[in-house]
Scaffold this motif. Sequence first.
Motif, mmCIF file in Angstrom:
data_model
loop_
_atom_site.group_PDB
_atom_site.id
_atom_site.type_symbol
_atom_site.label_atom_id
_atom_site.label_comp_id
_atom_site.label_asym_id
_atom_site.label_seq_id
_atom_site.Cartn_x
_atom_site.Cartn_y
_atom_site.Cartn_z
ATOM 1 N N HIS A 60 0.838 -1.199 0.000
ATOM 2 C CA HIS A 60 0.000 0.000 0.000
ATOM 3 C C HIS A 60 0.876 1.253 0.000
ATOM 4 O O HIS A 60 0.622 2.197 -0.757
ATOM 5 C CB HIS A 60 -0.929 -0.022 1.212
ATOM 6 N N LEU A 61 1.920 1.265 0.823
ATOM 7 C CA LEU A 61 2.856 2.397 0.846
ATOM 8 C C LEU A 61 3.528 2.579 -0.505
ATOM 9 O O LEU A 61 3.670 3.706 -0.989
ATOM 10 C CB LEU A 61 3.916 2.185 1.925
ATOM 11 N N ALA A 62 3.936 1.490 -1.116
ATOM 12 C CA ALA A 62 4.596 1.560 -2.424
ATOM 13 C C ALA A 62 3.648 2.156 -3.469
ATOM 14 O O ALA A 62 4.065 2.975 -4.292
ATOM 15 C CB ALA A 62 5.075 0.173 -2.853
ATOM 16 N N GLU A 63 2.384 1.767 -3.418
ATOM 17 C CA GLU A 63 1.399 2.306 -4.368
ATOM 18 C C GLU A 63 1.175 3.802 -4.132
ATOM 19 O O GLU A 63 1.107 4.582 -5.082
ATOM 20 C CB GLU A 63 0.073 1.542 -4.239
ATOM 21 N N LEU A 64 1.068 4.199 -2.881
ATOM 22 C CA LEU A 64 0.898 5.622 -2.574
ATOM 23 C C LEU A 64 2.109 6.429 -3.047
ATOM 24 O O LEU A 64 1.960 7.517 -3.601
ATOM 25 C CB LEU A 64 0.686 5.826 -1.076
#
Length: 62
Positions: free
Chosen positions: A6-10
């Motif tokens: 999720h962090l990588a996508e953000l």
Amino acid sequence: MSMQAHLAELERRHQALQREIEKEETLPGTDELKLHELKRRKLILKDEITRLKGEKVDATVH
């Protein structure tokens, strides 16, 4: 989706907005309203990334 994914996508979306802002700033007759909206969205993403990274650190400390 894991927290890391999720962090990588953000972060990916944040970088894409940065590129779009840079592109918009180079155009003649830049639409200031559009530019403002892009910067607002980028800031929201940055705040979310910072919050999640803080939660991640808190979770590993406790």
